[in-house]
Design a protein around this motif. Structure first.
Motif: not given
Length: 468
Positions: A71-75, A80-88, A235-240, A259-260
Motif C-alpha cells: 500500500x505504499x509507493x517508492x516515493x 500511499x498507493x491508490x490500490x494494493x500492488x498487484x504483485x510483490x 530511501x533505497x530500503x523502501x524503494x527497492x 504504513x505500507x
C-alpha cells in the motif's frame, strides 16, 4: 593490522553481523532479527556495528520481517498507493531487489552493478506504478559502487561548510556596509559560481553553479541529489525492498504503525539504519597500484599525463584534501525524512583514522588526507547540440536539469563497467566520446589526440581498480 583476503574478510564480517543480530536460529527464515534502536547502536563497538550493517546489506529480506509495500509507493515522501500492488516485486517501480548486495556486487559486495541491476526513478510521481520504460514516466540509473563512501560524505560536509561560511561572510558584510556584496564560491579548489548578498538578508543565487541554492553538496546518486548515506539508505530500503525505516514511515510521522499495509510494523529502527551507514562509511576506498605488466604501467603513466593535458582533470580532480576523518551519524546536514543530530543525545561516531586502510591514503604538506576520488562533487551540464550521449531524459530529478549530472568519481572505474548513468556504455572510450556540454572541450581533445594517445588514456583509467 594484518589484512585478510577479501573472501575471508567478508565471511568474518558477515559472521560478526549475524552474531550482532542475535535473534534468529540458523533454521529459521529471516535475516533482520530483532530491530535495533539507536541507543543500542551507539553503544556498540564500531566494528560490531559495521558488521551488523554488513549482514543487513547482504540480507535477503522476507515478507515476515516486512519486505514488500503493498500500500505504499517508492516515493521519498511517504505516499500511499491508490490500490494494493498487484504483485510483490515490480522490476520498474519496485520493490525490485531482495538485498542491497543483489545490485551492489561488482567486483565484490558494496560494488557497482551490471546493466541488469539498473533501477528506475520517477520524480514527483507520488503514486507511480509505472511498468513501461518510456522516459516520460521514469529515468533509468546504473548502480554505482560504494567504496570510499564515508570519505565522500566527509568531503561533502566540509565543502558545504566552506560554501556556507563564504555566504554568511558576504551577508555580514552586506549588512555592515549597506551595499550588495558579491561572493565567489569555492570549496577545496572547486568553483561553484557566485552569489550576491543584500543588506536586507536576501540572497541572489542565480549565479550559483553545480550545487543547489542552499549550498549543500549532495554527493550521491548520478544527479548528485542525495546528501547523506543515511538518506540514501532509508530511501533505497523502501524503494527497492519495501523495508521501511521507522524514522520516516513510523507512526510518529505517518499516523500508522504499518504504513505500507504489509502486516509488519517498525520494520527497521534507527539503529539498523545506523548499522547500514556504518558498513558503507567504513568501506575502504579503491586503492589502485601501478600495473605489474610493464607495458601497461608505461601506458598508464603516459595516459595519466594525457588525461590532465586534455583537460579531463579539470572536473575529474585527482584528489581533494580532507581535514577530519571523524564520521558522525546522523550527520550535520540530514534533511526531512531521516533521523537528525538534534533528535539524539549524541551521534554514532566512527573514527575512520583508526581503520587500517587509512594508512594508504596520501597526505599533503599540511598533513591532510588526500582522497583520490578523481572527481569534484559538482554537477555539470553534460549535453550540447552536437554531443548528447548523456541526454535523452525527459524528467528532472531533485529539480536538477535533465542534462545535468554530478561528476562521476573515477576511482575504481577499471573494475566497475559498464559506464554512463544508464550503465549502457560498454567501454570507457564510448563514455568519453559521449561527453558534451561543460566537458566538450576535453572530449574533443581526446577524440583529436590520435589512436595511441587515446589508448594510453584508457590504459590509465583501466588501472584505477578497486583493489590491487
Amino acid at each position: 593490522m594484518r589484512t585478510l583476503p577479501a573472501p575471508l574478510a567478508l565471511a568474518l564480517v558477515l559472521a560478526l553481523g549475524a552474531a550482532a543480530a542475535a535473534a534468529l536460529e540458523p533454521w529459521e527464515e529471516g535475516t533482520v532479527g530483532r530491530p535495533m534502536p539507536f541507543a543500542e547502536a551507539r553503544a556498540m563497538p564500531p566494528e560490531a556495528l559495521a558488521a551488523r550493517g554488513a549482514a543487513l546489506f547482504a540480507a535477503r529480506f522476507t515478507e515476515a520481517e516486512g519486505a514488500g509495500r503493498p500500500l505504499a509507493t517508492q516515493a521519498d515522501t511517504p505516499t500511499r498507493r491508490r490500490r494494493p500492488a498487484a504483485q510483490a516485486f515490480q522490476r520498474l517501480s519496485g520493490p525490485d531487489a531482495n538485498s542491497c548486495a543483489g545490485c551492489h556486487n561488482q567486483p565484490q559486495v558494496g560494488g557497482a552493478g551490471d546493466f541488469a541491476a539498473n533501477a528506475f526513478t520517477a520524480e514527483g510521481a507520488r503514486n507511480a506504478e509505472f511498468d513501461v520504460l518510456d522516459p516520460q514516466f521514469s529515468s533509468e540509473r546504473g548502480t554505482t559502487h560504494l567504496f570510499g563512501a564515508g570519505l565522500i560524505e566527509l568531503l561533502a560536509r566540509e565543502m558545504t561548510a566552506q560554501l556556507r561560511t563564504a555566504r554568511d561572510a558576504a551577508l555580514a558584510r552586506a549588512r555592515a556596509t549597506g551595499a550588495p556584496v558579491v561572493a565567489r564560491l569555492s570549496a577545496k579548489g572547486v568553483a561553484f559560481g557566485r552569489l550576491v548578498a543584500h543588506p536586507d538578508g536576501s540572497i541572489d543565487a542565480a549565479g550559483v553553479e553545480g550545487v543547489d541554492a542552499d549550498l549543500v553538496i549532495r554527493p550521491f546518486g548520478q544527479k548528485g541529489v542525495v546528501g547523506t548515506l543515511r538518506r540514501f539508505t532509508v530511501t533505497a530500503l523502501n524503494a527497492h525492498h519495501g523495508m521501511q525505516a521507522a524514522e520516516r514511515f513510523g507512526a510518529r510521522w505517518t499516523g500508522s504503525d504499518d504504513f505500507d499495509g504489509d502486516g509488519a510494523a517498525d520494520e527497521l529502527l534507527a539503529g539498523d539504519v545506523s548499522a547500514l551507514v556504518a558498513f558503507q562509511a567504513t568501506l575502504p576506498p579503491p586503492s589502485p597500484e601501478p600495473p605489474e605488466h610493464p607495458e601497461w604501467r608505461a601506458r598508464a603513466a603516459r595516459g595519466e599525463a594525457g588525461f590532465a593535458a586534455m583537460g579531463c582533470a579539470a572536473c575529474h580532480v585527482p584528489a581533494l584534501p580532507l581535514e577530519s576523518l571523524r564520521f558522525t551519524d546522523p550527520g550535520p546536514y540530514e534533511g526531512a525524512g531521516t533521523l537528525r543530530a538534534g533528535d539524539v543525545a549524541a551521534p554514532v561516531t566512527l573514527d575512520l583514522a583508526a581503520l587500517a586502510w587509512v594508512a594508504r591514503l596520501p597526505r599533503d604538506a599540511e598533513g591532510r588526507a588526500l582522497v583520490p576520488l578523481w572527481g569534484d562533487l559538482r554537477r555539470h551540464m553534460m549535453v550540447d547540440a552536437q554531443v548528447s550521449g548523456f541526454g535523452g531524459e525527459l524528467l528532472s530529478q531533485g529539480f536538477v536539469g535533465r542534462d545535468v549530472f554530478i561528476t562521476a568519481e573515477l576511482w575504481g572505474v577499471g573494475d566497475t563497467a559498464p559506464y554512463g548513468h544508464r550503465g549502457d556504455m560498454t567501454t570507457l572510450d564510448a563514455a568519453i566520446r559521449a561527453h558534451g556540454g561543460d566537458a566538450r572541450s576535453a572530449r574533443d581533445a581526446y577524440v583529436d589526440a590520435g589512436d595511441a594517445a587515446r589508448a594510453d588514456v584508457v590504459a590509465f583509467l583501466k588501472a584505477l581498480k578497486v583493489a590491487p
